[in-house]
Scaffold this active site. Sequence first.
Site, PDB file in Angstrom:
ATOM      1  N   LYS A  85       0.825  -1.221   0.000  1.00  0.00           N
ATOM      2  CA  LYS A  85       0.000   0.000   0.000  1.00  0.00           C
ATOM      3  C   LYS A  85       0.857   1.267   0.000  1.00  0.00           C
ATOM      4  O   LYS A  85       0.603   2.187  -0.754  1.00  0.00           O
ATOM      5  CB  LYS A  85      -0.893   0.066   1.254  1.00  0.00           C
ATOM      6  CG  LYS A  85      -1.926  -1.015   1.362  1.00  0.00           C
ATOM      7  CD  LYS A  85      -2.881  -0.741   2.524  1.00  0.00           C
ATOM      8  CE  LYS A  85      -2.216  -0.702   3.890  1.00  0.00           C
ATOM      9  NZ  LYS A  85      -1.720  -1.989   4.366  1.00  0.00           N
TER      10      LYS A  85
ATOM     11  N   ARG B  65     -10.112   1.288   8.428  1.00  0.00           N
ATOM     12  CA  ARG B  65      -9.853  -0.120   8.762  1.00  0.00           C
ATOM     13  C   ARG B  65     -10.969  -0.729   9.594  1.00  0.00           C
ATOM     14  O   ARG B  65     -10.912  -1.927   9.893  1.00  0.00           O
ATOM     15  CB  ARG B  65      -8.555  -0.260   9.545  1.00  0.00           C
ATOM     16  CG  ARG B  65      -7.349   0.046   8.713  1.00  0.00           C
ATOM     17  CD  ARG B  65      -6.067  -0.365   9.379  1.00  0.00           C
ATOM     18  NE  ARG B  65      -5.008   0.433   8.821  1.00  0.00           N
ATOM     19  CZ  ARG B  65      -3.761   0.037   8.668  1.00  0.00           C
ATOM     20  NH1 ARG B  65      -3.384  -1.151   9.055  1.00  0.00           N
ATOM     21  NH2 ARG B  65      -2.874   0.843   8.140  1.00  0.00           N
TER      22      ARG B  65
ATOM     23  N   ARG C  80      11.824  -6.462   5.061  1.00  0.00           N
ATOM     24  CA  ARG C  80      11.584  -5.016   4.891  1.00  0.00           C
ATOM     25  C   ARG C  80      12.434  -4.182   5.851  1.00  0.00           C
ATOM     26  O   ARG C  80      12.556  -4.499   7.018  1.00  0.00           O
ATOM     27  CB  ARG C  80      10.103  -4.718   5.137  1.00  0.00           C
ATOM     28  CG  ARG C  80       9.789  -3.223   5.081  1.00  0.00           C
ATOM     29  CD  ARG C  80       8.345  -2.958   4.868  1.00  0.00           C
ATOM     30  NE  ARG C  80       7.560  -3.004   6.081  1.00  0.00           N
ATOM     31  CZ  ARG C  80       6.266  -2.682   6.142  1.00  0.00           C
ATOM     32  NH1 ARG C  80       5.630  -2.314   5.044  1.00  0.00           N
ATOM     33  NH2 ARG C  80       5.607  -2.760   7.279  1.00  0.00           N
TER      34      ARG C  80
ATOM     35  N   ARG D 168      10.970  -1.945  11.325  1.00  0.00           N
ATOM     36  CA  ARG D 168       9.844  -1.521  12.161  1.00  0.00           C
ATOM     37  C   ARG D 168       9.626  -2.541  13.268  1.00  0.00           C
ATOM     38  O   ARG D 168       9.683  -3.739  13.025  1.00  0.00           O
ATOM     39  CB  ARG D 168       8.580  -1.379  11.307  1.00  0.00           C
ATOM     40  CG  ARG D 168       8.466  -0.020  10.653  1.00  0.00           C
ATOM     41  CD  ARG D 168       7.328   0.077   9.673  1.00  0.00           C
ATOM     42  NE  ARG D 168       6.055  -0.487  10.126  1.00  0.00           N
ATOM     43  CZ  ARG D 168       4.950  -0.463   9.415  1.00  0.00           C
ATOM     44  NH1 ARG D 168       4.935   0.119   8.227  1.00  0.00           N
ATOM     45  NH2 ARG D 168       3.833  -0.985   9.876  1.00  0.00           N
TER      46      ARG D 168
ATOM     47  N   ARG E 103      -0.982  -9.006  13.074  1.00  0.00           N
ATOM     48  CA  ARG E 103      -1.540  -7.930  12.225  1.00  0.00           C
ATOM     49  C   ARG E 103      -2.389  -8.515  11.095  1.00  0.00           C
ATOM     50  O   ARG E 103      -3.431  -7.963  10.737  1.00  0.00           O
ATOM     51  CB  ARG E 103      -0.409  -7.078  11.638  1.00  0.00           C
ATOM     52  CG  ARG E 103       0.150  -6.085  12.654  1.00  0.00           C
ATOM     53  CD  ARG E 103       1.537  -5.611  12.281  1.00  0.00           C
ATOM     54  NE  ARG E 103       1.608  -4.886  11.033  1.00  0.00           N
ATOM     55  CZ  ARG E 103       2.724  -4.769  10.303  1.00  0.00           C
ATOM     56  NH1 ARG E 103       3.840  -5.338  10.687  1.00  0.00           N
ATOM     57  NH2 ARG E 103       2.711  -4.074   9.187  1.00  0.00           N
TER      58      ARG E 103
HETATM   59  P1  ADP Z   1       0.355  -1.976   7.896  1.00  0.00           P
HETATM   60  O1  ADP Z   1      -0.717  -1.671   6.919  1.00  0.00           O
HETATM   61  O2  ADP Z   1       1.448  -2.741   7.252  1.00  0.00           O
HETATM   62  O3  ADP Z   1      -0.136  -2.565   9.177  1.00  0.00           O
HETATM   63  P2  ADP Z   1       0.742   0.816   8.568  1.00  0.00           P
HETATM   64  O4  ADP Z   1       2.015   1.582   8.570  1.00  0.00           O
HETATM   65  O5  ADP Z   1      -0.319   1.240   7.623  1.00  0.00           O
HETATM   66  O6  ADP Z   1       1.164  -0.682   8.302  1.00  0.00           O
HETATM   67  O7  ADP Z   1       0.135   0.804  10.050  1.00  0.00           O
HETATM   68  C1  ADP Z   1       0.937   0.500  11.171  1.00  0.00           C
HETATM   69  C2  ADP Z   1       0.086   0.435  12.433  1.00  0.00           C
HETATM   70  O8  ADP Z   1      -0.534   1.707  12.658  1.00  0.00           O
HETATM   71  C3  ADP Z   1      -1.083  -0.544  12.411  1.00  0.00           C
HETATM   72  O9  ADP Z   1      -0.679  -1.864  12.749  1.00  0.00           O
HETATM   73  C4  ADP Z   1      -2.004   0.071  13.487  1.00  0.00           C
HETATM   74  O10 ADP Z   1      -1.518  -0.192  14.789  1.00  0.00           O
HETATM   75  C5  ADP Z   1      -1.834   1.555  13.232  1.00  0.00           C
HETATM   76  N1  ADP Z   1      -2.846   2.074  12.263  1.00  0.00           N
HETATM   77  C6  ADP Z   1      -2.600   2.585  11.024  1.00  0.00           C
HETATM   78  N2  ADP Z   1      -3.758   2.951  10.443  1.00  0.00           N
HETATM   79  C7  ADP Z   1      -4.739   2.663  11.306  1.00  0.00           C
HETATM   80  C8  ADP Z   1      -6.162   2.792  11.285  1.00  0.00           C
HETATM   81  N3  ADP Z   1      -6.814   3.294  10.218  1.00  0.00           N
HETATM   82  N4  ADP Z   1      -6.859   2.377  12.369  1.00  0.00           N
HETATM   83  C9  ADP Z   1      -6.250   1.875  13.451  1.00  0.00           C
HETATM   84  N5  ADP Z   1      -4.916   1.727  13.553  1.00  0.00           N
HETATM   85  C10 ADP Z   1      -4.163   2.110  12.492  1.00  0.00           C
END
Ligand code: ADP
Length: 220
Positions: free
Chosen positions: A19, A94, A133, A166, A177
């Site tokens: 993404k 989400r 990564r 990360r 996740r």
């Molecule tokens: P990924 O999609 O690989 O999990 P992101 O960098 O998009 O990685 O998100 C990292 C973390 O940030 C998620 O695991 C969550 O804890 C938090 N996060 C990001 N976007 C949201 C969201 N829309 N709602 C709730 N938590 C979020």
Amino acid sequence: MDSSRPMCLLMAGSPGSGKGTHSRRLANDLGISHIATGDLLREQVAADTPLGREAKVYMDRGDYVPDKVMVDMIRHRLSEPDAEKGFILDGYPRTQTQATELDKMLADLGQQIDAVIILEVPVDEIVERLSARRTCPACQRAYHMRDDPPADDERCDDDGAPLERRTDDEPDTVRHRLKVYADRTAGVIEHYDVDSVVRRVNGEASVDEVAKRIDEALGL
Ligand code: ADP
């Protein structure tokens, strides 16, 4: 797509589906803003703000940050001037609450979703990608250390910052996740299908090939 108003795209897909990589590139090509909730949260964590300290507890476990925090964050971000030129939301919504609140915000802005891109990648490939990564803490660009490594050892090509792993890319956290995504997000994203704005893209290919598939899916 309706070209009389700014473009509004959502980039969806499980953790590690690409993404961030693809929405950053697409935003750049289209001249719209890239709004990634994960990046916004990591900025808060790095700055050690109260919000960042609260969010870090959830993020390190691989859990979602509470809806109230996320909805307020996106409302604030969409009110910034650069959002007026159009945007791609990466990693939001989400949950059902986030999706419902987003619909209301877009209605207030006179906006509607033009397309929801869903990047589809098999679980085994995702676990492999996330274990390889490394991410730039300054600009959030991601590298795959075998397939797409930086030119200079372990430093970002764009700004020279030392790359990091990360904390939520540890294998056990990755598995958690993926489960949270399947339980809480996959169904929410399916709902957009009823408006036929969903574009499913097979994300299991090189970055260039997937970029081509996304452009084709959007009719670009
Ligand atoms: P990924 O999609 O690989 O999990 P992101 O960098 O998009 O990685 O998100 C990292 C973390 O940030 C998620 O695991 C969550 O804890 C938090 N996060 C990001 N976007 C949201 C969201 N829309 N709602 C709730 N938590 C979020």
